[in-house]
Design a protein around this motif. Sequence first.
Motif, PDB file in Angstrom:
ATOM      1  N   TRP A  53       0.835  -1.204   0.000  1.00 52.75           N
ATOM      2  CA  TRP A  53       0.000   0.000   0.000  1.00 52.75           C
ATOM      3  C   TRP A  53       0.872   1.257   0.000  1.00 52.75           C
ATOM      4  O   TRP A  53       0.590   2.229  -0.710  1.00 52.75           O
ATOM      5  N   THR A  54       1.946   1.224   0.788  1.00 54.23           N
ATOM      6  CA  THR A  54       2.815   2.398   0.886  1.00 54.23           C
ATOM      7  C   THR A  54       3.502   2.699  -0.441  1.00 54.23           C
ATOM      8  O   THR A  54       3.630   3.868  -0.833  1.00 54.23           O
ATOM      9  N   VAL A  55       3.955   1.652  -1.132  1.00 56.56           N
ATOM     10  CA  VAL A  55       4.604   1.837  -2.443  1.00 56.56           C
ATOM     11  C   VAL A  55       3.640   2.506  -3.415  1.00 56.56           C
ATOM     12  O   VAL A  55       4.001   3.445  -4.134  1.00 56.56           O
ATOM     13  N   MET A  56       2.384   2.053  -3.414  1.00 57.47           N
ATOM     14  CA  MET A  56       1.396   2.609  -4.341  1.00 57.47           C
ATOM     15  C   MET A  56       1.050   4.051  -3.967  1.00 57.47           C
ATOM     16  O   MET A  56       0.919   4.919  -4.843  1.00 57.47           O
ATOM     17  N   ILE A  57       0.923   4.316  -2.679  1.00 57.41           N
ATOM     18  CA  ILE A  57       0.645   5.689  -2.222  1.00 57.41           C
ATOM     19  C   ILE A  57       1.793   6.613  -2.602  1.00 57.41           C
ATOM     20  O   ILE A  57       1.584   7.735  -3.086  1.00 57.41           O
ATOM     21  N   THR A  58       3.025   6.145  -2.409  1.00 54.75           N
ATOM     22  CA  THR A  58       4.210   6.920  -2.794  1.00 54.75           C
ATOM     23  C   THR A  58       4.201   7.210  -4.283  1.00 54.75           C
ATOM     24  O   THR A  58       4.506   8.329  -4.720  1.00 54.75           O
ATOM     25  N   GLY A  59       3.853   6.197  -5.073  1.00 55.46           N
ATOM     26  CA  GLY A  59       3.796   6.372  -6.522  1.00 55.46           C
ATOM     27  C   GLY A  59       2.798   7.433  -6.939  1.00 55.46           C
ATOM     28  O   GLY A  59       3.093   8.285  -7.787  1.00 55.46           O
ATOM     29  N   PHE A  60       1.605   7.387  -6.339  1.00 57.63           N
ATOM     30  CA  PHE A  60       0.605   8.421  -6.643  1.00 57.63           C
ATOM     31  C   PHE A  60       1.154   9.806  -6.314  1.00 57.63           C
ATOM     32  O   PHE A  60       0.988  10.762  -7.072  1.00 57.63           O
ATOM     33  N   GLY A  61       1.821   9.912  -5.164  1.00 51.68           N
ATOM     34  CA  GLY A  61       2.373  11.205  -4.755  1.00 51.68           C
ATOM     35  C   GLY A  61       3.401  11.721  -5.731  1.00 51.68           C
ATOM     36  O   GLY A  61       3.407  12.907  -6.085  1.00 51.68           O
ATOM     37  N   LYS A  62       4.295  10.844  -6.192  1.00 57.06           N
ATOM     38  CA  LYS A  62       5.351  11.261  -7.112  1.00 57.06           C
ATOM     39  C   LYS A  62       4.813  11.612  -8.492  1.00 57.06           C
ATOM     40  O   LYS A  62       5.471  12.302  -9.269  1.00 57.06           O
ATOM     41  N   HIS A  63       3.629  11.120  -8.813  1.00 60.47           N
ATOM     42  CA  HIS A  63       2.996  11.461 -10.087  1.00 60.47           C
ATOM     43  C   HIS A  63       2.029  12.631  -9.947  1.00 60.47           C
ATOM     44  O   HIS A  63       1.259  12.922 -10.867  1.00 60.47           O
ATOM     45  N   GLY A  64       2.040  13.286  -8.791  1.00 56.68           N
ATOM     46  CA  GLY A  64       1.196  14.459  -8.590  1.00 56.68           C
ATOM     47  C   GLY A  64      -0.262  14.140  -8.355  1.00 56.68           C
ATOM     48  O   GLY A  64      -1.120  15.019  -8.470  1.00 56.68           O
ATOM     49  N   LEU A  65      -0.572  12.878  -8.016  1.00 59.58           N
ATOM     50  CA  LEU A  65      -1.960  12.457  -7.816  1.00 59.58           C
ATOM     51  C   LEU A  65      -2.262  12.384  -6.319  1.00 59.58           C
ATOM     52  O   LEU A  65      -2.477  11.319  -5.744  1.00 59.58           O
ATOM     53  N   GLY A  66      -2.287  13.550  -5.689  1.00 56.02           N
ATOM     54  CA  GLY A  66      -2.451  13.620  -4.242  1.00 56.02           C
ATOM     55  C   GLY A  66      -3.769  13.074  -3.740  1.00 56.02           C
ATOM     56  O   GLY A  66      -3.811  12.346  -2.736  1.00 56.02           O
ATOM     57  N   MET A  67      -4.866  13.413  -4.405  1.00 52.67           N
ATOM     58  CA  MET A  67      -6.179  12.944  -3.960  1.00 52.67           C
ATOM     59  C   MET A  67      -6.271  11.424  -4.031  1.00 52.67           C
ATOM     60  O   MET A  67      -6.845  10.778  -3.147  1.00 52.67           O
ATOM     61  N   GLU A  68      -5.686  10.840  -5.103  1.00 52.00           N
ATOM     62  CA  GLU A  68      -5.681   9.376  -5.232  1.00 52.00           C
ATOM     63  C   GLU A  68      -4.878   8.741  -4.103  1.00 52.00           C
ATOM     64  O   GLU A  68      -5.246   7.688  -3.579  1.00 52.00           O
ATOM     65  N   ALA A  69      -3.768   9.407  -3.714  1.00 46.45           N
ATOM     66  CA  ALA A  69      -2.939   8.890  -2.619  1.00 46.45           C
ATOM     67  C   ALA A  69      -3.717   8.886  -1.308  1.00 46.45           C
ATOM     68  O   ALA A  69      -3.693   7.904  -0.554  1.00 46.45           O
ATOM     69  N   VAL A  70      -4.434   9.971  -1.026  1.00 40.05           N
ATOM     70  CA  VAL A  70      -5.224  10.064   0.209  1.00 40.05           C
ATOM     71  C   VAL A  70      -6.340   9.026   0.202  1.00 40.05           C
ATOM     72  O   VAL A  70      -6.592   8.356   1.214  1.00 40.05           O
ATOM     73  N   SER A  71      -6.991   8.887  -0.930  1.00 36.04           N
ATOM     74  CA  SER A  71      -8.081   7.915  -1.048  1.00 36.04           C
ATOM     75  C   SER A  71      -7.580   6.492  -0.797  1.00 36.04           C
ATOM     76  O   SER A  71      -8.222   5.704  -0.098  1.00 36.04           O
ATOM     77  N   LEU A  72      -6.402   6.169  -1.354  1.00 34.43           N
ATOM     78  CA  LEU A  72      -5.843   4.820  -1.177  1.00 34.43           C
ATOM     79  C   LEU A  72      -5.425   4.598   0.274  1.00 34.43           C
ATOM     80  O   LEU A  72      -5.593   3.501   0.819  1.00 34.43           O
ATOM     81  N   PHE A  73      -4.907   5.632   0.913  1.00 32.91           N
ATOM     82  CA  PHE A  73      -4.519   5.530   2.325  1.00 32.91           C
ATOM     83  C   PHE A  73      -5.741   5.207   3.180  1.00 32.91           C
ATOM     84  O   PHE A  73      -5.686   4.344   4.067  1.00 32.91           O
ATOM     85  N   ASN A  74      -6.844   5.877   2.911  1.00 33.82           N
ATOM     86  CA  ASN A  74      -8.078   5.609   3.664  1.00 33.82           C
ATOM     87  C   ASN A  74      -8.614   4.211   3.374  1.00 33.82           C
ATOM     88  O   ASN A  74      -9.099   3.517   4.276  1.00 33.82           O
ATOM     89  N   LYS A  75      -8.507   3.784   2.120  1.00 37.64           N
ATOM     90  CA  LYS A  75      -8.971   2.447   1.741  1.00 37.64           C
ATOM     91  C   LYS A  75      -8.146   1.374   2.444  1.00 37.64           C
ATOM     92  O   LYS A  75      -8.674   0.340   2.875  1.00 37.64           O
ATOM     93  N   MET A  76      -6.846   1.609   2.576  1.00 34.21           N
ATOM     94  CA  MET A  76      -5.959   0.670   3.269  1.00 34.21           C
ATOM     95  C   MET A  76      -6.458   0.413   4.687  1.00 34.21           C
ATOM     96  O   MET A  76      -6.518  -0.738   5.148  1.00 34.21           O
ATOM     97  N   GLN A  77      -6.841   1.469   5.381  1.00 36.95           N
ATOM     98  CA  GLN A  77      -7.314   1.315   6.756  1.00 36.95           C
ATOM     99  C   GLN A  77      -8.670   0.620   6.807  1.00 36.95           C
ATOM    100  O   GLN A  77      -8.945  -0.147   7.732  1.00 36.95           O
ATOM    101  N   LEU A  78      -9.507   0.868   5.804  1.00 37.80           N
ATOM    102  CA  LEU A  78     -10.796   0.177   5.739  1.00 37.80           C
ATOM    103  C   LEU A  78     -10.613  -1.326   5.569  1.00 37.80           C
ATOM    104  O   LEU A  78     -11.456  -2.118   5.999  1.00 37.80           O
ATOM    105  N   GLU A  79      -9.496  -1.729   4.953  1.00 33.46           N
ATOM    106  CA  GLU A  79      -9.199  -3.156   4.760  1.00 33.46           C
ATOM    107  C   GLU A  79      -8.346  -3.710   5.897  1.00 33.46           C
ATOM    108  O   GLU A  79      -7.686  -4.748   5.755  1.00 33.46           O
ATOM    109  N   ASN A  80      -8.341  -2.975   7.030  1.00 29.02           N
ATOM    110  CA  ASN A  80      -7.689  -3.419   8.267  1.00 29.02           C
ATOM    111  C   ASN A  80      -6.174  -3.595   8.140  1.00 29.02           C
ATOM    112  O   ASN A  80      -5.580  -4.450   8.802  1.00 29.02           O
TER     113      ASN A  80
END
Length: 659
Positions: free
Chosen positions: A381-408
């Motif tokens: 999850w962290t690798v994917m969130i980092t990737g979104f951030g480096k590609h300027g996709l901040g909202m996608e990164a935040v959304s994925l971070f929240n989804k990660m927690q929803l999946e425990n």
Amino acid sequence: MNQRQILANFLRNCSKRKLLDKGFQAHAALMKMGFGSDLMLSNDLIDMYGKCSRTGLAYKVFEKMSERNEVSWTSLMCVYLQNGNAQKCLSVFNQMLGVSDSKPNEFTFSTSLKASGILGVAEYGMQIHELCVKSGFDLAIVVGNSVMDMYAKCGRVKDAAKAFDEMPFRNLVTWNAMISGYTLEGNGEKALILFREMQESEVPDEHTYTSTLKACSGLGAIQQGNQIHGSLITRGLTFPCQIQATIAGALVDLYVKCGRLFDARKVFEQIEEKNIISWSSLILGYAQEGNVEEAMELFRQLRGSINHEIDGFVLSSVMGVFADFALVEQGKQIHALATKIPSGLDVSVANSILDMYLKCGSIDESKRFFDEMVTKNVVSWTVMITGFGKHGLGMEAVSLFNKMQLENVEPDGVAYLAVLSACSHSGLIEQGQELFSRMRRDRRVKPRVEHYACIVDLLGRAGQLKEAKNLIENMPLKPNTGIWQTLLSTCRVHGDVELGREVGEILMRLDGDNTVNYVMLSNILADAGCWKECERLRQVVKRKGLKKEAGRSWVEIEKEVHFFYNGDDSHPLIEQIHEALKEMEKRMRAEMGYIPGLRFALHDVEDESKEESLRMHSEKLAIGLALGLSKVLKVVFLVRDANRFHKFEDGICSCGDYW
């Protein structure tokens, strides 16, 4: 010799040689002979089944025993420990303490301490250590060695050193445990000091040499490494072949880490039985030097070697090199290989593949791969969130971070850093502050300076410079140079010369030999036209003999990666690159009223020369090549610098001009 002793010796030989079939026969024989309830033979059976990796059968023997002693309990603990189940080993130990009349001996304590070290849970080990002290077994050398090893593996090297200093007797294992502990901690200096001290009383073995060579690698201490290599040659490397390969692998790694590839290759070629460590060290050495062709050739040789099955570590390591150099085609080859071998199913390998696609700019490919991953851990999850951030996709990164927690999947400090960095790079002020507050409420995660630096960058980019400075001054951690550099960078963005001077002075006091600090402050002063102060800083840099590493950008075109450095004019297509940039500037002037930002160039040259100087920026050169090799100017292309990706489409950058 009576039948009972003959059976015991036979079972012990089966354990030593891992002869399971013979062990079955002995088990059947002792049952027929009426020894099924014999305590000594039952203990030997537990040990034999454990050594043959049959934990279930070992437990069945233990469960049926009408009488047990400390050897029985310790043997079962060893079975679980030897077969990779440290948690179960400690569970048996707790059961022994709770329901058994048997008292732990030194070997029981030693085994339980080893299990704690493997699990990395210092609390378990400390409780066991306390029991050792109360029972007097802490003075036994086997227990003392295990106490040290446990603390070192749990990251408490100071406690390990305290135990080492208090030991009444020491043997080779004692010294090895402490040297290894310092090496694991990254304290190579102390490891080498101990190595010299131990030779006054002990003869080093393969464990000593391997740990000490690793310490030299970490320090880049080629001179000490050469001395150890020399002593090994003097004693004729009098170890069995398998042990020689381990030491030689550590030597290869040392020479690679010290940039001595010729020596590394020489040692490698002399190894009769090469292990996977020596193969992977040399492959990575060539790759990191930029000789990807030789690295691939060695990798092909490794694949063709019948003695080695490529493990997940090698796959991940090689994939990491291709990721760092943005070699997507080579990365795809390793991805294809990973699907065909067992180790390719490891989550660590999958994470490396995901990271490779992201670092190569293949964001769509990485999304597909992430969604298809059978197993994901917090790293995935962290690798994917980092990737979104480096590609300027901040909202996608935040959304994925929240989804990660929803999946425990609970975020760790690295995951929080990834999402905060993504917010910082995309200007998501509210989201970043909310996530930062959430992290500070999370008792499992301790905020580090890097987390605060993300919020400083976020506030600074938004123009809230005073708030950013207050955050630094009031945070519960000691500010480092990095966080002050972050603030200084935002001072330039907003042209705050006064605060820039103040922060610059702080940086000079903290790290007065870092060229970056002088360059950053000089740029702020230059933007404001404070040329005398700029010249004074330039003279300080010159007097100290400081140099700045050139900026680098690169772009991949038709499977070939082109690297550019600031001021670089060595590319064979440099003239076409400049023509493409001039054409772009011409069109931008005509269609958009573009005016070059000459304030970022040197002040003592003509405007035309300033424009030419700005065209030598590494990112512009990379962009110019992509434009120059395109048949039309309306193209989509990706440029990568040291930190981020910039995807240009329809005249708009994916970062939203939030560089």
